[in-house]
Write an enzyme that holds these catalytic residues in place. Structure first.
Site, PDB file in Angstrom:
ATOM      1  N   LYS A 111      54.558  -0.236 -36.151  1.00 26.45           N
ATOM      2  CA  LYS A 111      54.155   0.954 -36.609  1.00 26.45           C
ATOM      3  C   LYS A 111      54.577   1.627 -35.509  1.00 26.45           C
ATOM      4  O   LYS A 111      55.209   2.734 -35.629  1.00 26.45           O
ATOM      5  CB  LYS A 111      52.579   0.868 -37.348  1.00 26.45           C
ATOM      6  CG  LYS A 111      52.790   0.865 -38.600  1.00 26.45           C
ATOM      7  CD  LYS A 111      50.903   1.254 -39.252  1.00 26.45           C
ATOM      8  CE  LYS A 111      50.307   1.307 -38.000  1.00 26.45           C
ATOM      9  NZ  LYS A 111      50.323  -0.679 -37.953  1.00 26.45           N
ATOM     10  N   ASN A 134      48.117   8.292 -35.934  1.00 30.85           N
ATOM     11  CA  ASN A 134      47.401   7.045 -35.083  1.00 30.85           C
ATOM     12  C   ASN A 134      48.535   6.701 -34.044  1.00 30.85           C
ATOM     13  O   ASN A 134      47.661   5.643 -33.127  1.00 30.85           O
ATOM     14  CB  ASN A 134      47.931   5.714 -36.497  1.00 30.85           C
ATOM     15  CG  ASN A 134      46.708   4.938 -36.046  1.00 30.85           C
ATOM     16  OD1 ASN A 134      45.599   5.186 -35.561  1.00 30.85           O
ATOM     17  ND2 ASN A 134      47.911   3.499 -36.110  1.00 30.85           N
ATOM     18  N   HIS A 179      42.187  -6.836 -41.166  1.00 33.41           N
ATOM     19  CA  HIS A 179      41.197  -5.473 -41.502  1.00 33.41           C
ATOM     20  C   HIS A 179      40.100  -5.673 -42.812  1.00 33.41           C
ATOM     21  O   HIS A 179      39.742  -4.969 -43.428  1.00 33.41           O
ATOM     22  CB  HIS A 179      41.734  -3.864 -41.860  1.00 33.41           C
ATOM     23  CG  HIS A 179      42.017  -3.846 -40.322  1.00 33.41           C
ATOM     24  ND1 HIS A 179      41.905  -2.987 -39.260  1.00 33.41           N
ATOM     25  CD2 HIS A 179      43.718  -2.871 -40.484  1.00 33.41           C
ATOM     26  CE1 HIS A 179      42.798  -2.977 -38.538  1.00 33.41           C
ATOM     27  NE2 HIS A 179      43.681  -2.802 -39.440  1.00 33.41           N
TER      28      HIS A 179
END
Length: 430
Positions: A111, A134, A179
């Protein structure tokens, strides 16, 4: 009057405080940490309550802005939701305000690299671009300056509380287990990621990863490693990046190394095309970009030997990925620098690499002896300085030297960043 409540301080929480104060609203800030980062920067008229979240405060709020790190399943938030309180995140606030087109980027890996590339491509094309989310600058702080385009890196946590985002172009780069302590298995994680596509004008997908496709039928553009759409084409002089079958840039011209970074470059091109960034600007950036610090970052070529810094490879899995990423490009021999604090890991998955792609592994630091026991083609030195000095004497033109330590750095360094910087300094001094 009912209160706007911000949960979680830090950079994002402070950006939310600034946003509301500019609109004449003084929010209340809650943080479960006793001494949250950014506490000293909080304006004096802004109250901060630390410790466990108080459901009574949340249930009486007019609006809750939840930090991405706070799960919506938290009982106090569930109670507020049941009481009809709207719960959103900073990205939702941003999406309601932003006037310029938005490129939205999510995925398990890559990302930050793709977000940085698209931002640089826009800059190269002369656009006034705001890059954040982010990565780096909190999204709300991007609203403080005029922009022609926004490029946002978004986590699954940020997407959970976002419903108004209408990206000009959106991508899920890839999906791997992550996650899962927060989600009910992979389907929950995927559903959070796929929210990025809800109102997107142009959708970009990874055709080599079916999980990145939108849940509904839609037109999309794709990237991958074969010669379709955005891909790679074999030419007489080697592999090139290609667009619609036309070769546009030799892979050898990229300073970011490995197949995974070629995928990142292709994704960035597809997104840039979707928002009208000229290809000349894209290619100029791809030729000059050396990668994010300490992540398979090209440092320097000395006497035909390429030196690569992946100090962020602090576990065996990331070292395996780094070696897989670079090995296809190495024409000579590959030297691996590894060592530090092994954290009790099983290093045996490195053995097939030592029997194949890796010419020799130079071991240093606290767990050097454990690494030495993996194979015969290992060499022990005291520290990173000695490792660089040893390989600099041994390596020949066309060899590559990869720092991907498979270990934490805290036996000899403050952080993986300091370790990577020391490596770069040593290489630049050769």
């Amino acid at each position: 009057m009912k209160q706007v409540v911000i949960i979680g301080l830090g950079k994002t929480g402070l950006s939310c405080v600034t946003y509301f104060r500019q609109r004449g609203i003084t929010p209340l800030v809650l943080d479960t940490r006793e001494n949250p980062p950014g506490k000293e920067l909080l304006p004096v008229d802004c109250n901060l309550i630390t410790g466990p979240l108080d459901p009574a405060i949340l249930c009486s709020a007019s609006l809750i802005i939840a930090s991405p790190g706070v799960a919506l399943a938290t009982p106090a938030l569930q109670a507020a939701q049941a009481a009809g309180v709207e719960i959103i995140g900073d990205i939702e606030l941003f999406a309601r305000e932003a006037k310029a087109p938005i490129v939205a980027i999510t995925g398990s890996n890559g990302k930050s690299t793709v977000t940085t590339l698209v931002g640089l491509m826009a800059e190269q094309a002369g656009l006034n671009v705001g890059v954040g989310g982010n990565i780096g600058t909190p999204a709300l702080d991007l609203l403080l300056q005029p922009a022609d385009l926004y490029v946002l890196e978004l986590s699954s946590f940020q997407l959970e509380t976002t419903s108004s985002l209408k990206p000009a172009a959106a991508v899920i780069l890839n999906l791997s287990e992550d996650h899962l302590d927060r989600y009910d298995g992979m389907p929950g994680y995927l559903a959070a990621k796929q929210r990025i596509f809800s109102h997107a004008k142009h959708i970009v997908v990874n055709r080599d990863d079916a999980a990145t496709l939108p849940p509904h039928q839609a037109y999309w553009q794709s990237f991958g490693l074969n010669n379709e759409a955005y891909g790679r084409a074999q030419q007489p002089d080697g592999l090139w990046l290609s667009v619609a079958g036309k070769a546009v840039l030799p892979v050898a011209d990229l300073n970011i190394v490995g197949a995974h970074n070629q995928m990142n470059a292709l994704a960035a091109m597809a997104l840039a095309d979707a928002v009208g960034i000229p290809q000349a600007a894209q290619l100029a950036v791809l030729r000059s970009f050396t990668g994010l610090a300490h992540r398979c970052q090209f440092v320097r070529e000395v006497a035909g030997v390429r030196w690569i810094n992946d100090s962020k490879a602090t576990n065996v899995g990331s070292t395996l990925a780094a070696v897989a990423g670079v090995s296809e490009s190495v024409r000579g021999r590959l030297w691996l620098l590894a060592g530090g604090q092994g954290k009790g890991q099983d290093f045996s998955p490195l053995q097939p690499l030592l029997a194949g792609q890796i010419h020799q592994m130079i071991c240093f630091g606290q767990d050097a002896d454990t690494l030495m026991n993996l194979a015969d083609n290992t060499h022990r030195v005291a520290d990173l300085d000695a490792a660089v000095a040893y390989v600099a004497e041994q390596a020949k033109a066309d060899d590559w030297v990869l720092l991907a330590p498979a270990c934490a750095s805290l036996d000899q360094f403050r952080s993986f960043e300091q370790r990577g910087q020391r490596f770069a300094d040593l290489v630049n001094a050769l």
